[in-house]
Design a protein around this motif. Structure first.
Motif, PDB file in Angstrom:
ATOM      1  N   SER A  17      13.693-141.589 -74.025  1.00  0.00           N
ATOM      2  CA  SER A  17      13.283-142.942 -73.846  1.00  0.00           C
ATOM      3  C   SER A  17      13.309-143.935 -72.391  1.00  0.00           C
ATOM      4  CB  SER A  17      13.994-143.504 -74.963  1.00  0.00           C
ATOM      5  OG  SER A  17      15.215-144.302 -74.405  1.00  0.00           O
ATOM      6  N   GLY A  18      12.723-144.873 -71.990  1.00  0.00           N
ATOM      7  CA  GLY A  18      12.968-144.922 -71.094  1.00  0.00           C
ATOM      8  C   GLY A  18      12.521-144.619 -69.797  1.00  0.00           C
ATOM      9  N   TYR A  19      13.624-144.552 -68.253  1.00  0.00           N
ATOM     10  CA  TYR A  19      13.736-143.525 -67.766  1.00  0.00           C
ATOM     11  C   TYR A  19      14.470-142.802 -67.740  1.00  0.00           C
ATOM     12  CZ  TYR A  19      10.025-146.992 -65.679  1.00  0.00           C
ATOM     13  OH  TYR A  19       8.756-148.227 -65.754  1.00  0.00           O
ATOM     14  N   THR A  20      14.618-141.944 -69.127  1.00  0.00           N
ATOM     15  CA  THR A  20      15.905-141.208 -69.001  1.00  0.00           C
ATOM     16  C   THR A  20      15.183-139.562 -68.961  1.00  0.00           C
ATOM     17  OG1 THR A  20      17.217-142.918 -70.194  1.00  0.00           O
ATOM     18  CG2 THR A  20      17.270-140.761 -70.131  1.00  0.00           C
ATOM     19  N   ILE A  21      16.138-138.469 -68.634  1.00  0.00           N
ATOM     20  CA  ILE A  21      15.531-137.530 -69.177  1.00  0.00           C
ATOM     21  C   ILE A  21      16.895-137.052 -69.452  1.00  0.00           C
ATOM     22  CG2 ILE A  21      14.241-137.218 -67.065  1.00  0.00           C
ATOM     23  CD1 ILE A  21      16.221-136.214 -64.591  1.00  0.00           C
ATOM     24  N   PHE A  22      16.628-135.388 -70.132  1.00  0.00           N
ATOM     25  CA  PHE A  22      18.090-134.969 -71.025  1.00  0.00           C
ATOM     26  C   PHE A  22      17.156-133.532 -69.872  1.00  0.00           C
ATOM     27  CE2 PHE A  22      18.600-130.932 -72.721  1.00  0.00           C
ATOM     28  CZ  PHE A  22      20.081-131.180 -73.817  1.00  0.00           C
ATOM     29  N   ILE A  23      18.447-132.973 -69.634  1.00  0.00           N
ATOM     30  CA  ILE A  23      18.424-131.534 -68.538  1.00  0.00           C
ATOM     31  C   ILE A  23      19.407-130.994 -68.611  1.00  0.00           C
ATOM     32  CG2 ILE A  23      20.024-133.081 -66.753  1.00  0.00           C
ATOM     33  CD1 ILE A  23      16.866-130.762 -65.364  1.00  0.00           C
ATOM     34  N   GLU A  24      19.070-129.557 -68.603  1.00  0.00           N
ATOM     35  CA  GLU A  24      19.542-128.426 -68.823  1.00  0.00           C
ATOM     36  C   GLU A  24      20.069-127.777 -67.385  1.00  0.00           C
ATOM     37  OE1 GLU A  24      20.885-124.883 -71.379  1.00  0.00           O
ATOM     38  OE2 GLU A  24      18.839-125.737 -71.850  1.00  0.00           O
ATOM     39  N   PHE A  25      21.332-127.089 -66.932  1.00  0.00           N
ATOM     40  CA  PHE A  25      21.192-126.581 -66.044  1.00  0.00           C
ATOM     41  C   PHE A  25      22.041-125.761 -66.366  1.00  0.00           C
ATOM     42  CE2 PHE A  25      21.506-131.003 -64.210  1.00  0.00           C
ATOM     43  CZ  PHE A  25      20.438-130.474 -63.000  1.00  0.00           C
ATOM     44  N   SER A  26      21.763-124.461 -64.961  1.00  0.00           N
ATOM     45  CA  SER A  26      21.876-122.775 -65.162  1.00  0.00           C
ATOM     46  C   SER A  26      23.596-122.659 -65.586  1.00  0.00           C
ATOM     47  CB  SER A  26      21.660-122.099 -64.188  1.00  0.00           C
ATOM     48  OG  SER A  26      22.118-122.103 -62.912  1.00  0.00           O
ATOM     49  N   ASP A  27      24.475-123.852 -65.273  1.00  0.00           N
ATOM     50  CA  ASP A  27      26.287-123.108 -65.158  1.00  0.00           C
ATOM     51  C   ASP A  27      26.972-124.426 -66.935  1.00  0.00           C
ATOM     52  OD1 ASP A  27      25.788-125.654 -64.865  1.00  0.00           O
ATOM     53  OD2 ASP A  27      27.497-126.034 -63.741  1.00  0.00           O
ATOM     54  N   GLY A  28      25.326-124.400 -67.625  1.00  0.00           N
ATOM     55  CA  GLY A  28      25.741-124.935 -69.016  1.00  0.00           C
ATOM     56  C   GLY A  28      25.902-126.384 -69.205  1.00  0.00           C
ATOM     57  N   GLN A  29      26.152-126.958 -67.797  1.00  0.00           N
ATOM     58  CA  GLN A  29      25.595-128.647 -67.737  1.00  0.00           C
ATOM     59  C   GLN A  29      24.768-128.966 -68.572  1.00  0.00           C
ATOM     60  OE1 GLN A  29      28.242-130.570 -67.127  1.00  0.00           O
ATOM     61  NE2 GLN A  29      29.682-129.007 -66.186  1.00  0.00           N
ATOM     62  N   ASP A  34      19.851-141.335 -66.190  1.00  0.00           N
ATOM     63  CA  ASP A  34      18.875-142.542 -66.301  1.00  0.00           C
ATOM     64  C   ASP A  34      18.314-142.865 -65.081  1.00  0.00           C
ATOM     65  OD1 ASP A  34      17.944-144.827 -66.705  1.00  0.00           O
ATOM     66  OD2 ASP A  34      19.493-146.167 -67.210  1.00  0.00           O
ATOM     67  N   LEU A  35      16.917-142.729 -65.009  1.00  0.00           N
ATOM     68  CA  LEU A  35      16.439-143.161 -63.305  1.00  0.00           C
ATOM     69  C   LEU A  35      15.604-143.927 -63.881  1.00  0.00           C
ATOM     70  CD1 LEU A  35      14.750-139.205 -63.802  1.00  0.00           C
ATOM     71  CD2 LEU A  35      16.992-139.794 -62.294  1.00  0.00           C
ATOM     72  N   SER A  36      16.247-144.912 -64.078  1.00  0.00           N
ATOM     73  CA  SER A  36      15.536-146.139 -64.215  1.00  0.00           C
ATOM     74  C   SER A  36      15.652-147.038 -63.229  1.00  0.00           C
ATOM     75  CB  SER A  36      15.846-147.642 -65.104  1.00  0.00           C
ATOM     76  OG  SER A  36      17.297-147.505 -65.506  1.00  0.00           O
ATOM     77  N   GLU A  37      17.025-146.968 -62.194  1.00  0.00           N
ATOM     78  CA  GLU A  37      17.408-147.335 -60.702  1.00  0.00           C
ATOM     79  C   GLU A  37      16.615-147.282 -60.037  1.00  0.00           C
ATOM     80  OE1 GLU A  37      20.620-145.395 -58.385  1.00  0.00           O
ATOM     81  OE2 GLU A  37      21.025-146.131 -60.480  1.00  0.00           O
ATOM     82  N   TRP A  38      15.463-145.872 -59.841  1.00  0.00           N
ATOM     83  CA  TRP A  38      14.993-146.044 -58.770  1.00  0.00           C
ATOM     84  C   TRP A  38      13.385-146.221 -59.066  1.00  0.00           C
ATOM     85  CZ3 TRP A  38      15.878-140.155 -58.607  1.00  0.00           C
ATOM     86  CH2 TRP A  38      16.802-139.272 -58.312  1.00  0.00           C
ATOM     87  N   SER A  39      12.866-146.876 -60.567  1.00  0.00           N
ATOM     88  CA  SER A  39      11.742-146.933 -61.128  1.00  0.00           C
ATOM     89  C   SER A  39      10.727-148.144 -60.310  1.00  0.00           C
ATOM     90  CB  SER A  39      11.473-147.265 -62.581  1.00  0.00           C
ATOM     91  OG  SER A  39      12.743-148.905 -62.547  1.00  0.00           O
ATOM     92  N   ASP A  40      11.691-149.110 -59.331  1.00  0.00           N
ATOM     93  CA  ASP A  40      10.610-149.517 -58.682  1.00  0.00           C
ATOM     94  C   ASP A  40       9.974-149.365 -57.426  1.00  0.00           C
ATOM     95  OD1 ASP A  40      10.307-151.814 -60.558  1.00  0.00           O
ATOM     96  OD2 ASP A  40      12.419-152.592 -60.647  1.00  0.00           O
TER      97      ASP A  40
END
Length: 94
Positions: A17-29, A34-40
């Protein structure tokens, strides 16, 4: 040796929702960023088109990209640092 392969790379990303992404990295993190600060910012204005924001994916370069032709991308290291609090030094980026 390609030093970019020495630190974690994204293996999965999904729009939330909004400007949020769910991310998974190769090390398990994994988690939400939330990327909303970049949206403008001009370069990210296309995110306002929800379908475009939902096109987020990991491209062949292991970059987080939007659009069918990688119209827009963000360095995965930046997202990793936002997610984990790691620093440039922690990742060994020169």
């Amino acid at each position: 040796m390609d030093e970019r392969l020495e630190h974690p790379v994204p293996v999965n990303v999904e729009a939330r929702s909004g400007y949020t992404i769910f991310i998974e990295f190769s090390d398990g993190q994994l988690g939400e960023v939330d990327l909303s600060e970049w949206s403008d910012k001009e370069v990210f204005r296309r995110w306002k088109e929800r379908e475009f924001f939902e096109s987020v994916h990991v491209d062949d370069r292991k970059t987080i990209a939007w659009g069918s032709n990688e119209d827009l991308d963000v360095c995965a290291d930046t997202i990793y640092m936002m997610l984990t609090g790691a620093t440039v030094e922690d990742l060994g980026i020169k």
